[in-house]
Design an enzyme around this catalytic site. Sequence first.
Site, PDB file in Angstrom:
ATOM      1  N   ASP A  35       0.917  -1.134   0.000  1.00 13.87           N
ATOM      2  CA  ASP A  35       0.000   0.000   0.000  1.00 13.87           C
ATOM      3  C   ASP A  35       0.957   1.184   0.000  1.00 13.87           C
ATOM      4  O   ASP A  35       1.550   1.510   1.038  1.00 13.87           O
ATOM      5  CB  ASP A  35      -0.879   0.010   1.252  1.00 13.87           C
ATOM      6  CG  ASP A  35      -1.873   1.157   1.213  1.00 13.87           C
ATOM      7  OD1 ASP A  35      -1.506   2.244   0.710  1.00 13.87           O
ATOM      8  OD2 ASP A  35      -3.011   0.996   1.682  1.00 13.87           O
ATOM      9  N   HIS A  36       1.150   1.800  -1.163  1.00 14.86           N
ATOM     10  CA  HIS A  36       2.268   2.743  -1.253  1.00 14.86           C
ATOM     11  C   HIS A  36       2.081   3.964  -0.349  1.00 14.86           C
ATOM     12  O   HIS A  36       3.037   4.661  -0.044  1.00 14.86           O
ATOM     13  CB  HIS A  36       2.544   3.155  -2.711  1.00 14.86           C
ATOM     14  CG  HIS A  36       1.499   4.012  -3.301  1.00 14.86           C
ATOM     15  ND1 HIS A  36       0.325   3.513  -3.783  1.00 14.86           N
ATOM     16  CD2 HIS A  36       1.438   5.354  -3.474  1.00 14.86           C
ATOM     17  CE1 HIS A  36      -0.414   4.513  -4.228  1.00 14.86           C
ATOM     18  NE2 HIS A  36       0.231   5.635  -4.053  1.00 14.86           N
ATOM     19  N   HIS A  95      -5.992   2.611   1.232  1.00 13.05           N
ATOM     20  CA  HIS A  95      -5.215   3.753   1.744  1.00 13.05           C
ATOM     21  C   HIS A  95      -5.906   4.459   2.919  1.00 13.05           C
ATOM     22  O   HIS A  95      -5.281   4.712   3.944  1.00 13.05           O
ATOM     23  CB  HIS A  95      -4.971   4.780   0.636  1.00 13.05           C
ATOM     24  CG  HIS A  95      -4.466   4.176  -0.639  1.00 13.05           C
ATOM     25  ND1 HIS A  95      -3.462   3.244  -0.668  1.00 13.05           N
ATOM     26  CD2 HIS A  95      -4.831   4.364  -1.945  1.00 13.05           C
ATOM     27  CE1 HIS A  95      -3.219   2.888  -1.928  1.00 13.05           C
ATOM     28  NE2 HIS A  95      -4.042   3.551  -2.713  1.00 13.05           N
TER      29      HIS A  95
END
Length: 494
Positions: free
Chosen positions: A178-179, A241
């Site tokens: 999950d950047h 996110h």
Amino acid sequence: MSNEKIALFTIFGGTGDLAQRKLYPSLFKLYQKGYLKDHFAVIGTARRPWTDDHYHEVISDSLADLNADQETVTQFASHFYYQSHDVTDAEHYRTLKKLSEKLDAQYGLQGNRIFYLAMAPNFFGTIAQHLRSENILTDNGFNRVIIEKPFGHDYESAKELNDQLTATFNENQIYRIDHYLGKEMIQNITAIRFGNNIWESLWNNRYIDNVQITLSEKLGVEERAVYYDNSGALRDMVQNHILQILSLLTMDQPVEFTENDIDVEKVKALRSLRPLKPEEVATNFVRGQYGAGDDAKAYRDEDKISSDSNTDTFVAGKVMIDNYRWSGVPFYIRTGKRLADKFTRIDVVFKRPVVNIFNHEDVRANDDAATSLDPNILTINVEPTEGFELRMNAKAIGQGFATTPVKLNYSHDAEATAGSPEAYERLLHDALNGDATNFTHWQEVADSWKFVDVIQKYWDEHQPEFPNYRPGTMGPDAADELLRQDGHRWVYRN
Ligand SMILES: NC(=O)c1ccc[n+]([C@@H]2O[C@H](COP(=O)([O-])OP(=O)(O)OC[C@H]3O[C@@H](n4cnc5c(N)ncnc54)[C@H](OP(=O)(O)O)[C@@H]3O)[C@@H](O)[C@H]2O)c1
């Protein structure tokens, strides 16, 4: 002591957009910093019939923006090998195994393997299954698999995918990207919360009035149209996110700053989310889709989007957490495309002073004890500015005694941010170190989907009135109304 990491990377989807835009530049930065040196190699694989030479040119082109010297780029690219195959073909894995063993011996890689699945998720299961059946995992080193979002499109499909992966890998070998968790200021949430007594003592429902999380995008769907139209903002941004950020903001203090202890607390926070009943969705969540603007097409007129698409390009919601710390505090979340600007921020709005000694009339005029003094607001600016802002009330300069809101402001120094690792670089480095703290764990994914599924199902069963917002705004009016009905308003308004 050397910082060098030793591993063979196998990148499935080595010709794709993610590999070229994110992975190769990030690996290069790790190389420049000495984390990758002599003992690493990369196998890029996809169907295109590329040669190693052509692959090296692609690697070199993908680094063009970094202005690196050509000799370093050439040396770096010489560690890359291309293998053309279809991942559904078992033969692929036999040649992959031979090449992996050859490179392992050639570069002294000690059996350490990282498999990066930079491909559409429907291939993840077959890749994992073949890696096991064709004996590509090693016994002497580590085996880790990094996978991209989306992790399923609902709880059931996520569970199926997880079952496929866990038939080959243990949970502690799976690194779900999950950047957002690789972003400097998202990692800063734990630092400011648990590194400062003032915040942690106030971080609860006695002092916090509401919290707002905004992930705002200026662009429309661009080249991700086909994927996006099957997903929408709720699945694309909220399930992963936003709920990850929410869990970091609301979790209790971990015993130690370790992957396991943090995961335990995040899961507890996510399990405390108040599940919505279907009939509560319409009053707690707002969906939107952009219409046409002065120089922007409506979503339904975008390339590859059907003219009657009901996909949400905007979501706002009110989330409640039923535990001792957060009971009664609304968490307002919103995200969308074609909004006023591109930014991510978190606003923590504190309760106002109960008495305004500067204006006694004000106290008497207010039934709910809170005064018209502005609330203190702690803003965490995640991007593009990285920093914090604190709003306080102070005396206005001059004669008399009036109060005025002032801001304390801290932003990371531009030079320091420029040198700081980008999310993918940071996450690749973590994966090399075997540290999955900033990756999502299965129970977090499962609980997030369960929360989101109720909303999605209700929406699927009820026709929206789309389009309902203009590009360049902050979404439909109903998103403002959502807060107004609680006596609140968005801190960021355009
Ligand atoms: N791009 C981004 O910024 C981004 C951001 C977040 C998440 N993601 C996720 O990352 C993954 C990859 O995205 P992407 O944008 O890089 O996609 P992409 O550009 O379409 O790349 C897909 C890759 O898969 C390969 N491929 C497709 N079918 C194959 C098969 N049967 N056998 C072997 N290789 C095959 C393609 O190469 P060939 O055509 O040569 O086979 C290509 O290298 C997706 O899960 C996406 O959701 C991407």
